[in-house]
Design a protein around this motif. Structure first.
Motif, PDB file in Angstrom:
ATOM      1  N   ILE A  33       0.875  -1.181   0.000  1.00 48.44           N
ATOM      2  CA  ILE A  33       0.000   0.000   0.000  1.00 48.44           C
ATOM      3  C   ILE A  33       0.907   1.225   0.000  1.00 48.44           C
ATOM      4  O   ILE A  33       1.760   1.363   0.884  1.00 48.44           O
ATOM      5  CB  ILE A  33      -0.864   0.081   1.278  1.00 48.44           C
ATOM      6  CG1 ILE A  33      -1.624  -1.216   1.495  1.00 48.44           C
ATOM      7  CG2 ILE A  33      -1.819   1.261   1.201  1.00 48.44           C
ATOM      8  CD1 ILE A  33      -2.388  -1.237   2.815  1.00 48.44           C
ATOM      9  N   GLY A  34       0.723   2.093  -0.987  1.00 52.16           N
ATOM     10  CA  GLY A  34       1.545   3.293  -1.021  1.00 52.16           C
ATOM     11  C   GLY A  34       0.760   4.519  -0.630  1.00 52.16           C
ATOM     12  O   GLY A  34       1.181   5.308   0.206  1.00 52.16           O
ATOM     13  N   CYS A  35      -0.413   4.696  -1.220  1.00 57.13           N
ATOM     14  CA  CYS A  35      -1.124   5.967  -1.048  1.00 57.13           C
ATOM     15  C   CYS A  35      -2.541   5.793  -0.529  1.00 57.13           C
ATOM     16  O   CYS A  35      -3.114   6.707   0.031  1.00 57.13           O
ATOM     17  CB  CYS A  35      -1.179   6.693  -2.387  1.00 57.13           C
ATOM     18  SG  CYS A  35      -2.153   5.810  -3.622  1.00 57.13           S
ATOM     19  N   ASP A  36      -3.135   4.623  -0.778  1.00 53.44           N
ATOM     20  CA  ASP A  36      -4.522   4.367  -0.364  1.00 53.44           C
ATOM     21  C   ASP A  36      -5.531   5.212  -1.138  1.00 53.44           C
ATOM     22  O   ASP A  36      -6.670   5.311  -0.737  1.00 53.44           O
ATOM     23  CB  ASP A  36      -4.690   4.672   1.131  1.00 53.44           C
ATOM     24  CG  ASP A  36      -5.111   3.434   1.898  1.00 53.44           C
ATOM     25  OD1 ASP A  36      -5.309   2.401   1.259  1.00 53.44           O
ATOM     26  OD2 ASP A  36      -5.243   3.524   3.135  1.00 53.44           O
ATOM     27  N   SER A  38      -5.476   5.564  -4.907  1.00 56.82           N
ATOM     28  CA  SER A  38      -5.421   5.245  -6.343  1.00 56.82           C
ATOM     29  C   SER A  38      -4.389   6.039  -7.138  1.00 56.82           C
ATOM     30  O   SER A  38      -4.490   6.134  -8.351  1.00 56.82           O
ATOM     31  CB  SER A  38      -6.804   5.360  -6.988  1.00 56.82           C
ATOM     32  OG  SER A  38      -7.097   6.689  -7.317  1.00 56.82           O
ATOM     33  N   SER A  39      -3.371   6.578  -6.453  1.00 55.34           N
ATOM     34  CA  SER A  39      -2.379   7.388  -7.178  1.00 55.34           C
ATOM     35  C   SER A  39      -1.095   6.648  -7.529  1.00 55.34           C
ATOM     36  O   SER A  39      -0.448   6.985  -8.517  1.00 55.34           O
ATOM     37  CB  SER A  39      -1.987   8.606  -6.342  1.00 55.34           C
ATOM     38  OG  SER A  39      -3.109   9.343  -6.006  1.00 55.34           O
ATOM     39  N   CYS A  40      -0.681   5.668  -6.718  1.00 57.20           N
ATOM     40  CA  CYS A  40       0.694   5.177  -6.862  1.00 57.20           C
ATOM     41  C   CYS A  40       0.846   3.841  -7.567  1.00 57.20           C
ATOM     42  O   CYS A  40       1.905   3.535  -8.106  1.00 57.20           O
ATOM     43  CB  CYS A  40       1.358   5.093  -5.492  1.00 57.20           C
ATOM     44  SG  CYS A  40       0.767   3.693  -4.493  1.00 57.20           S
ATOM     45  N   GLY A  41      -0.173   3.006  -7.526  1.00 54.69           N
ATOM     46  CA  GLY A  41      -0.093   1.710  -8.218  1.00 54.69           C
ATOM     47  C   GLY A  41       0.612   0.605  -7.437  1.00 54.69           C
ATOM     48  O   GLY A  41       0.708  -0.522  -7.923  1.00 54.69           O
ATOM     49  N   ALA A  42       1.093   0.900  -6.222  1.00 58.72           N
ATOM     50  CA  ALA A  42       1.813  -0.125  -5.450  1.00 58.72           C
ATOM     51  C   ALA A  42       0.930  -1.336  -5.148  1.00 58.72           C
ATOM     52  O   ALA A  42       1.425  -2.434  -4.919  1.00 58.72           O
ATOM     53  CB  ALA A  42       2.333   0.475  -4.142  1.00 58.72           C
ATOM     54  N   CYS A  43      -0.370  -1.120  -5.138  1.00 58.63           N
ATOM     55  CA  CYS A  43      -1.314  -2.170  -4.724  1.00 58.63           C
ATOM     56  C   CYS A  43      -1.903  -2.933  -5.914  1.00 58.63           C
ATOM     57  O   CYS A  43      -2.882  -3.658  -5.749  1.00 58.63           O
ATOM     58  CB  CYS A  43      -2.454  -1.516  -3.951  1.00 58.63           C
ATOM     59  SG  CYS A  43      -3.398  -0.382  -5.008  1.00 58.63           S
ATOM     60  N   LYS A  53      -6.051  -1.504  -9.340  1.00 59.05           N
ATOM     61  CA  LYS A  53      -5.459  -0.997  -8.105  1.00 59.05           C
ATOM     62  C   LYS A  53      -6.372  -1.445  -6.963  1.00 59.05           C
ATOM     63  O   LYS A  53      -7.526  -1.001  -6.884  1.00 59.05           O
ATOM     64  CB  LYS A  53      -5.338   0.524  -8.157  1.00 59.05           C
ATOM     65  CG  LYS A  53      -4.308   0.983  -9.188  1.00 59.05           C
ATOM     66  CD  LYS A  53      -4.241   2.486  -9.289  1.00 59.05           C
ATOM     67  CE  LYS A  53      -3.164   2.897 -10.291  1.00 59.05           C
ATOM     68  NZ  LYS A  53      -3.107   4.354 -10.504  1.00 59.05           N
ATOM     69  N   CYS A  55      -6.642  -0.781  -3.951  1.00 61.44           N
ATOM     70  CA  CYS A  55      -7.172   0.177  -2.970  1.00 61.44           C
ATOM     71  C   CYS A  55      -8.382   0.914  -3.530  1.00 61.44           C
ATOM     72  O   CYS A  55      -8.971   1.737  -2.842  1.00 61.44           O
ATOM     73  CB  CYS A  55      -6.090   1.179  -2.552  1.00 61.44           C
ATOM     74  SG  CYS A  55      -5.666   2.382  -3.825  1.00 61.44           S
TER      75      CYS A  55
HETATM   76  S1  FES Z   1      -2.069   2.174  -2.636  1.00 60.07           S
HETATM   77 FE1  FES Z   1      -1.501   3.683  -4.119  1.00 60.07          FE
HETATM   78  S2  FES Z   1      -2.778   3.179  -5.819  1.00 60.07           S
HETATM   79 FE2  FES Z   1      -3.401   1.800  -4.282  1.00 60.07          FE
END
Ligand code: FES
Ligand code: FES
Length: 151
Positions: A33-36, A38-43, A53, A55
């Motif tokens: 989880i990067g941003c929670d 929908s901005s970072c794509g880590a999820c 994504k 989150c």
């Molecule tokens: S946690 Fe960043 S897009 Fe889902």
């Protein structure tokens, strides 16, 4: 739902996000989880083979669906070709974005098996990396598509 081929079932609150379900209920912490928001794509994971994504989805919305996370890509000890390419091209530094990057890249090649460098960069624009400058990530995706010498 099924996650990486295994059936999982839990009672969750309606507001539980799929990424939290995967990490906390199913115990699969390979999805980050990067941003929670929908901005970072880590999820990024796959739902029924499509990159999503996690989150941005409630766990309840995934009821009955097939989920694949990074942990479901390898075949036993054999890495998925995209994982192998990330490894060989040194396409990561801290590794935080990597699970999402790999899942998004697998999806990208499914839709466009021989992308150009530009198409790879555009295809991964929803996935942020704070470390690599993206160059080796793009190289890895091109290598996984059989275009190792394209950059
Ligand atoms: S946690 Fe960043 S897009 Fe889902
Ligand atoms: S390798 Fe560190 S955020 Fe991408």
């Amino acid at each position: 739902m099924k996650i990486n081929g295994k059936s999982v079932s839990h009672d969750v609150e309606p507001r539980t996000l799929l990424v939290h379900y995967i990490r906390e209920n199913a115990g699969l912490t390979g999805t980050n989880i990067g941003c929670d928001s929908s901005s970072c794509g880590a999820c990024t994971i796959h739902i029924n083979g499509e990159s999503v994504k996690s989150c941005t989805v409630f766990a309840a919305q995934a009821d009955g669906h097939d989920i694949t996370t990074l942990g479901g890509l390898a075949n036993g000890d054999k890495l998925h070709p995209m994982q192998q390419a990330f490894h060989e091209c040194h396409a990561l530094q801290c590794g935080y974005c990597t699970p999402g990057m790999v899942m998004a890249s697998v999806s990208l090649l499914k839709e466009n098996p021989k992308p150009t460098e530009r198409e790879v960069r555009e295809g991964l624009e929803g996935n942020l990396c704070r470390c690599t400058g993206y160059h080796n990530i793009v190289k890895a995706v091109l290598q996984a598509s059989g275009q190792g010498g394209a950059m």
